[in-house]
Design a protein around this motif. Structure first.
Motif, PDB file in Angstrom:
ATOM      1  N   UNK A 174       0.899  -1.223  -0.071  1.00 38.47           N
ATOM      2  CA  UNK A 174      -0.070   0.038   0.086  1.00 38.47           C
ATOM      3  C   UNK A 174       0.904   1.288   0.051  1.00 38.47           C
ATOM      4  N   UNK A 175       1.777   1.162   0.717  1.00 37.97           N
ATOM      5  CA  UNK A 175       2.758   2.469   0.986  1.00 37.97           C
ATOM      6  C   UNK A 175       3.320   2.652  -0.486  1.00 37.97           C
ATOM      7  N   UNK A 176       3.994   1.541  -1.304  1.00 37.26           N
ATOM      8  CA  UNK A 176       4.336   2.009  -2.580  1.00 37.26           C
ATOM      9  C   UNK A 176       3.443   2.499  -3.379  1.00 37.26           C
ATOM     10  N   UNK A 177       2.182   1.856  -3.401  1.00 37.19           N
ATOM     11  CA  UNK A 177       1.256   2.432  -4.395  1.00 37.19           C
ATOM     12  C   UNK A 177       0.908   3.870  -4.048  1.00 37.19           C
ATOM     13  N   UNK A 178       0.817   4.276  -2.804  1.00 33.50           N
ATOM     14  CA  UNK A 178       0.403   5.596  -2.415  1.00 33.50           C
ATOM     15  C   UNK A 178       1.556   6.740  -3.249  1.00 33.50           C
ATOM     16  N   UNK A 179       3.120   6.137  -3.045  1.00 35.92           N
ATOM     17  CA  UNK A 179       4.019   7.033  -3.284  1.00 35.92           C
ATOM     18  C   UNK A 179       3.861   7.246  -4.899  1.00 35.92           C
ATOM     19  N   UNK A 180       3.142   6.367  -5.682  1.00 39.74           N
ATOM     20  CA  UNK A 180       3.233   6.623  -7.122  1.00 39.74           C
ATOM     21  C   UNK A 180       1.744   7.345  -7.547  1.00 39.74           C
ATOM     22  N   UNK A 181       1.028   7.766  -6.511  1.00 39.40           N
ATOM     23  CA  UNK A 181      -0.420   8.158  -6.958  1.00 39.40           C
ATOM     24  C   UNK A 181      -0.316   9.714  -6.367  1.00 39.40           C
ATOM     25  N   UNK A 182      -1.538  10.698  -6.762  1.00 43.61           N
ATOM     26  CA  UNK A 182      -1.975  11.845  -6.486  1.00 43.61           C
ATOM     27  C   UNK A 182      -3.186  11.788  -5.669  1.00 43.61           C
ATOM     28  N   UNK A 183      -3.795  10.571  -5.795  1.00 39.36           N
ATOM     29  CA  UNK A 183      -5.236  10.431  -5.074  1.00 39.36           C
ATOM     30  C   UNK A 183      -5.639   9.200  -4.738  1.00 39.36           C
ATOM     31  N   UNK A 184      -6.643   8.961  -3.827  1.00 42.17           N
ATOM     32  CA  UNK A 184      -6.904   7.702  -3.150  1.00 42.17           C
ATOM     33  C   UNK A 184      -8.510   7.587  -3.337  1.00 42.17           C
ATOM     34  N   UNK A 185      -9.091   6.441  -3.472  1.00 43.12           N
ATOM     35  CA  UNK A 185     -10.499   6.330  -3.220  1.00 43.12           C
ATOM     36  C   UNK A 185     -10.318   5.448  -1.851  1.00 43.12           C
ATOM     37  N   UNK A 186     -11.046   5.912  -0.827  1.00 43.61           N
ATOM     38  CA  UNK A 186     -11.280   5.379   0.624  1.00 43.61           C
ATOM     39  C   UNK A 186     -12.364   4.614   0.548  1.00 43.61           C
ATOM     40  N   UNK A 187     -12.427   3.075   0.523  1.00 42.35           N
ATOM     41  CA  UNK A 187     -13.545   2.608   0.339  1.00 42.35           C
ATOM     42  C   UNK A 187     -13.833   2.061   1.495  1.00 42.35           C
ATOM     43  N   UNK A 188     -15.565   2.169   2.088  1.00 38.86           N
ATOM     44  CA  UNK A 188     -15.894   1.859   3.322  1.00 38.86           C
ATOM     45  C   UNK A 188     -17.077   0.853   2.973  1.00 38.86           C
ATOM     46  N   UNK A 189     -16.938  -0.376   3.659  1.00 42.29           N
ATOM     47  CA  UNK A 189     -18.200  -1.215   3.348  1.00 42.29           C
ATOM     48  C   UNK A 189     -19.440  -0.736   4.207  1.00 42.29           C
ATOM     49  N   UNK A 190     -20.461  -0.344   3.711  1.00 41.15           N
ATOM     50  CA  UNK A 190     -21.635   0.218   4.206  1.00 41.15           C
ATOM     51  C   UNK A 190     -22.418  -0.605   5.454  1.00 41.15           C
ATOM     52  N   UNK A 191     -21.899  -2.194   5.284  1.00 42.82           N
ATOM     53  CA  UNK A 191     -22.742  -2.941   6.286  1.00 42.82           C
ATOM     54  C   UNK A 191     -21.385  -3.165   7.528  1.00 42.82           C
ATOM     55  N   UNK A 192     -20.145  -3.413   7.208  1.00 41.73           N
ATOM     56  CA  UNK A 192     -19.250  -3.132   8.159  1.00 41.73           C
ATOM     57  C   UNK A 192     -18.666  -1.915   8.805  1.00 41.73           C
ATOM     58  N   UNK A 193     -19.103  -0.912   8.056  1.00 38.31           N
ATOM     59  CA  UNK A 193     -18.616   0.407   8.874  1.00 38.31           C
ATOM     60  C   UNK A 193     -16.926   0.440   8.850  1.00 38.31           C
ATOM     61  N   UNK A 194     -16.325   1.523   9.367  1.00 38.24           N
ATOM     62  CA  UNK A 194     -14.917   1.821   9.468  1.00 38.24           C
ATOM     63  C   UNK A 194     -14.190   0.862  10.317  1.00 38.24           C
ATOM     64  N   UNK A 195     -13.234   0.019   9.777  1.00 39.16           N
ATOM     65  CA  UNK A 195     -12.307  -0.839  10.525  1.00 39.16           C
ATOM     66  C   UNK A 195     -10.851  -0.315  10.732  1.00 39.16           C
ATOM     67  N   UNK A 196     -10.142  -1.080  11.462  1.00 39.38           N
ATOM     68  CA  UNK A 196      -8.791  -0.577  11.957  1.00 39.38           C
ATOM     69  C   UNK A 196      -7.716  -0.451  10.789  1.00 39.38           C
ATOM     70  N   UNK A 197      -7.874  -1.073   9.540  1.00 38.58           N
ATOM     71  CA  UNK A 197      -6.959  -1.208   8.460  1.00 38.58           C
ATOM     72  C   UNK A 197      -7.448   0.364   7.641  1.00 38.58           C
ATOM     73  N   UNK A 198      -8.770   0.446   7.491  1.00 38.78           N
ATOM     74  CA  UNK A 198      -9.231   1.826   7.085  1.00 38.78           C
ATOM     75  C   UNK A 198      -8.505   2.974   7.458  1.00 38.78           C
ATOM     76  N   UNK A 199      -8.380   2.958   8.972  1.00 34.94           N
ATOM     77  CA  UNK A 199      -7.858   4.291   9.536  1.00 34.94           C
ATOM     78  C   UNK A 199      -6.369   4.380   9.138  1.00 34.94           C
TER      79      UNK A 199
END
Length: 598
Positions: free
Chosen positions: A87-112
C-alpha cells in the motif's frame, strides 16, 4: 499531463476493492465482457482461492469526459495489515486515493491506518461508501462515521455498489474533477520511480515505474541510480490487462520497462531510473524501507536443493520487496535461509508460493521476532538476535530488549471484556479506549510483538465472532525477562524448535510443546523422552512409550526364570537401541508448535 490521473484504491480487507476495480474497468471499456472475471486484477490462483489481494496491481484506463480524453492509472492495493508495504508503495506513485468503506461493516482498523498513510503523502482522498445494495447496509450511520473521520461534508461521500455497478459513472467523474493531475517538468532530466517489478522467465525483469520528470523512450540508454548500472530500454509501454508497447512514456504517466536484466539483485523497488546522457542530480525520495516483523528459517527438505531455493527466493523478492532473507545453517535441518516477513499471513503466503510457483518442498521453523541483546562487558552496544541459537550465554548477558507494538483493535462493545482478557493474557497494557459510536469501541494497547506472532489474530476473531479488526505499528524496544527454551528429543536438542519466551510463560509453553510433540512423533522400538529445558534445568517432560514385542509368547508354562531371561535380554537391546537410535521429527511437528492453544 493535465489529462492524466493517478489514483489507488485503499480499504480494510474484504470491503470490495477488487470488485469495484472490476466495475471501473468495465465502464471504461478497458476490458471486454469476455475477458472479465471475478477479481480480474488478482492474477494469482492463491488470491482467487482466498478472496484477498496479495499484490498491488497497476492498470491503465481511458475515459472520455466532457469531450476530452483522459488517462486514468489505477492501482488496486491489498487490505490485510501484513501487506501494508504494498500500500505504501502504491501511495507513493499516486496523487489521489479512493477510500472505500463497506456500508455493512463500517470503518475498520486498517481503513484508518491506510487513510493516515495517504494523508502523510498529501493525497486527495475521495471517500466511497461501497456495497449499498446489501440488505444489511446502513448508509446513513456509516456516512456520519466517515464525515467524523475525514472532516468532510456528507455530500462528498460517494455511494456505489461494486456488485451492481450503481454509482460507478459518478465515481469516474469525481476522480477526474477532484484528483489533481501529476506535477512534474517534462523538460527536466529523466526521473522515474520504480514501484514494482516482476520476473519474466523469457525476457528478464520487468520494472513498473512512474515518470516524475522528463520522459523515457524506447532504445534510450538508462541508469538505475541505486545500483549505478546502465541498460538499454529494449521496450517501454503502458500497463493494460496485457502490456502495450509504446515508443515513449511521457511525464506523469505510469509504464513498464524491459531491458534484459537477468539478476534479481539489480532491480530495487523504490529506485530511480535516469538517463545516461543527461542524468538527474539526485534520486527521488522513495517510500520508507520496510522492517520485517517476524523471522523464521526456511530449509529445503532435500539439502541438495539449497541453490534452487536461493534462486526461488530471489525471484519472489522481485515480486514482493518486503521479503528479506540471509543464509543460515542448523544442526538438525542443514543449510537454509533465515527469512523476515511482515506477519504470519505473509509467511504462510510465501511458503505456499514457493510450493506452487517453484515446486519447492520446504520446512519452516518456529517463527520469532528479532531481539536486542546487551552484554555485561558492553551494556550500551546492542547485538541483534534473529535466531534463538544466537542468544549469548545467560551469565554474560546484561539484558534483552524486545520489540513492542501499538495495537489498535476496533470491536463491538459486547466483546470488550473478552478482548481485554486476551490482550492482558498476551502481556498487553491498555493505553486508550474510545467509543466511535454507541456500540463500536476502539481499544489501543501496548503489546510485545512476540505475543502477536503466533495465534493472536485467530483468537481475536474467534472471541469477537469475527467482528474485531486489528492493526498495529511498531513502537520501539523495551527490556524484558526473556529466556531461551530448548526442546530435547531423546537427549538431543533440536535447534529448529528452540524459542525465546517470557520467563513467566516458560513452564506453560514448555509443557504444551512437549504434549504436542508426543502426539506427533511416531513411536519407535525404544522409549523417547521429550524435554523442555532452560539452560541445564528441565522444566517439562513427556515420554513416548516404546512399541513392545511380546518376547515371552513362546513360553507356555515352565519356570519363571526363562521368561525373566528373555525380558532382560529385550531390555538390554532397547537400551542399546536408544543410544544409537535417531528420531526423525516430522514437518507437521514444526508447524504444530504454532497452534499451541488449539
Amino acid at each position: 499531463m493535465k489529462n492524466i490521473r493517478n489514483f489507488c484504491i485503499i480499504a480494510h480487507i474484504d470491503h470490495g476493492k477488487s470488485t469495484l476495480a472490476d466495475r471501473l474497468l468495465q465502464f471504461t471499456h478497458t476490458i471486454s465482457d469476455r475477458e472479465l472475471q471475478e477479481q480480474t486484477l488478482d492474477d494469482m490462483d492463491l488470491e482467487r482461492e482466498r478472496g484477498i489481494t496479495i499484490k498491488s496491481h497497476a492498470i491503465q484506463m481511458e475515459y472520455t469526459y466532457k469531450n476530452e480524453a483522459y488517462i486514468l492509472n489505477l492501482i488496486d492495493t491489498p487490505g490485510h495489515v501484513d501487506f501494508s508495504y504494498e500500500v505504501s508503495r502504491s501511495i507513493a506513485a499516486c496523487e489521489g486515493a479512493l477510500l472505500i468503506v463497506d456500508a455493512a461493516q463500517s470503518i475498520q482498523a486498517q481503513t484508518i491506518s491506510n487513510l493516515y498513510l495517504a494523508v502523510e503523502h498529501d493525497l486527495e482522498i475521495i471517500p466511497v461508501l461501497n456495497k449499498i445494495d446489501l440488505p444489511s447496509a446502513n448508509p446513513e450511520e456509516v456516512t456520519d462515521e466517515i464525515v467524523n473521520l475525514l472532516g468532510c461534508k456528507p455530500e462528498d461521500v460517494l455511494r456505489a455498489s461494486g456488485k451492481t455497478g450503481e454509482g460507478v459513472p459518478e465515481l469516474l467523474e469525481q476522480i477526474i474533477e477532484r484528483i489533481p493531475p501529476p506535477k512534474g517538468n517534462p523538460d527536466a532530466p529523466l526521473q522515474a520511480l520504480i514501484f514494482d517489478s516482476v520476473f519474466n522467465p523469457f525476457r528478464g525483469i520487468e520494472a513498473y515505474f512512474k515518470v516524475v520528470n522528463g520522459k523515457i523512450s524506447k532504445g534510450q540508454k538508462v541508469k538505475f541510480m541505486a545500483t549505478d548500472k546502465s541498460y538499454e530500454a529494449d521496450e517501454v509501454g503502458t500497463l493494460k490487462l496485457n502490456q502495450i508497447a509504446k515508443p515513449m512514456i511521457e511525464c506523469g504517466d505510469v509504464g513498464y520497462i524491459i531491458s534484459g536484466i537477468k539478476e534479481a539483485k539489480e532491480v530495487k523497488v523504490g529506485d530511480t531510473i535516469t538517463s545516461v546522457e543527461n542524468p538527474a542530480s539526485k534520486a527521488i525520495a522513495g517510500f520508507e524501507e520496510v522492517k520485517p516483523m517476524v523471522f523464521a528459517g526456511i530449509y529445503p527438505v532435500d539439502t541438495e536443493e539449497y541453490e534452487l531455493l536461493r534462486s526461488a527466493l530471489e525471484k519472489l523478492q522481485l515480486n514482493d520487496a518486503s521479503l528479506v532473507f540471509e543464509p543460515e545453517a542448523s544442526a538438525a535441518l542443514g543449510f537454509g535461509f533465515r527469512c523476515g516477513f511482515l506477519g504470519m499471513l505473509h509467511m504462510e503466503i510465501i511458503q505456499e508460493r514457493l510450493e506452487r510457483e517453484f515446486k519447492m518442498t520446504v520446512i519452516t521453523t518456529v517463527p520469532n521476532v528479532s531481539y536486542d541483546a546487551y552484554l555485561k562487558k558492553n551494556p550500551n552496544k546492542a547485538t541483534t538476535v534473529h535466531n534463538p541459537s544466537e542468544l549469548p550465554e545467560p551469565n554474560s548477558l546484561d539484558r534483552v530488549e524486545e520489540p513492542y507494538i501499538k495495537a489498535a483493535i476496533i470491536t463491538k462493545s459486547d466483546f470488550i471484556g473478552a478482548v481485554m482478557t486476551l490482550c492482558i493474557e498476551k502481556r498487553g497494557e491498555i493505553v486508550n479506549q474510545s467509543y466511535l459510536t454507541a456500540d463500536r469501541v476502539e481499544l489501543i494497547f501496548q503489546m510485545p510483538m512476540a505475543e502477536v506472532v503466533f495465534d493472536f489474530y485467530d483468537r481475536l476473531k474467534t472471541i469477537s465472532k469475527g467482528y474485531a479488526s486489528f492493526d498495529y505499528s511498531p513502537s520501539g524496544m523495551k527490556p524484558s525477562k526473556l529466556v531461551k527454551m530448548d526442546i530435547m528429543i531423546n537427549g538431543e536438542p533440536v535447534d529448529a524448535l528452540s524459542a525465546l519466551i517470557h520467563q513467566d510463560n516458560a513452564f506453560y509453553i514448555g509443557k504444551k510443546m512437549c504434549e504436542k510433540l508426543k502426539e506427533l512423533i511416531p513411536r519407535q522400538q525404544f522409549d523417547i523422552p521429550i524435554q523442555a529445558a532452560i539452560g541445564a534445568k528441565i522444566i517439562a517432560r513427556e515420554t513416548i512409550k516404546a512399541l513392545r514385542k511380546d518376547v515371552t509368547a513362546k513360553c507356555y508354562g515352565g519356570d519363571i526364570t526363562r521368561k525373566r531371561k528373555l525380558l532382560e535380554k529385550q531390555k538390554e537391546g532397547k537400551k542399546r537401541m536408544r543410544q544409537i537410535g535417531r528420531v526423525e521429527v516430522p514437518q507437521s511437528a514444526f508447524l504444530a508448535v504454532l497452534k499451541i492453544n488449539d
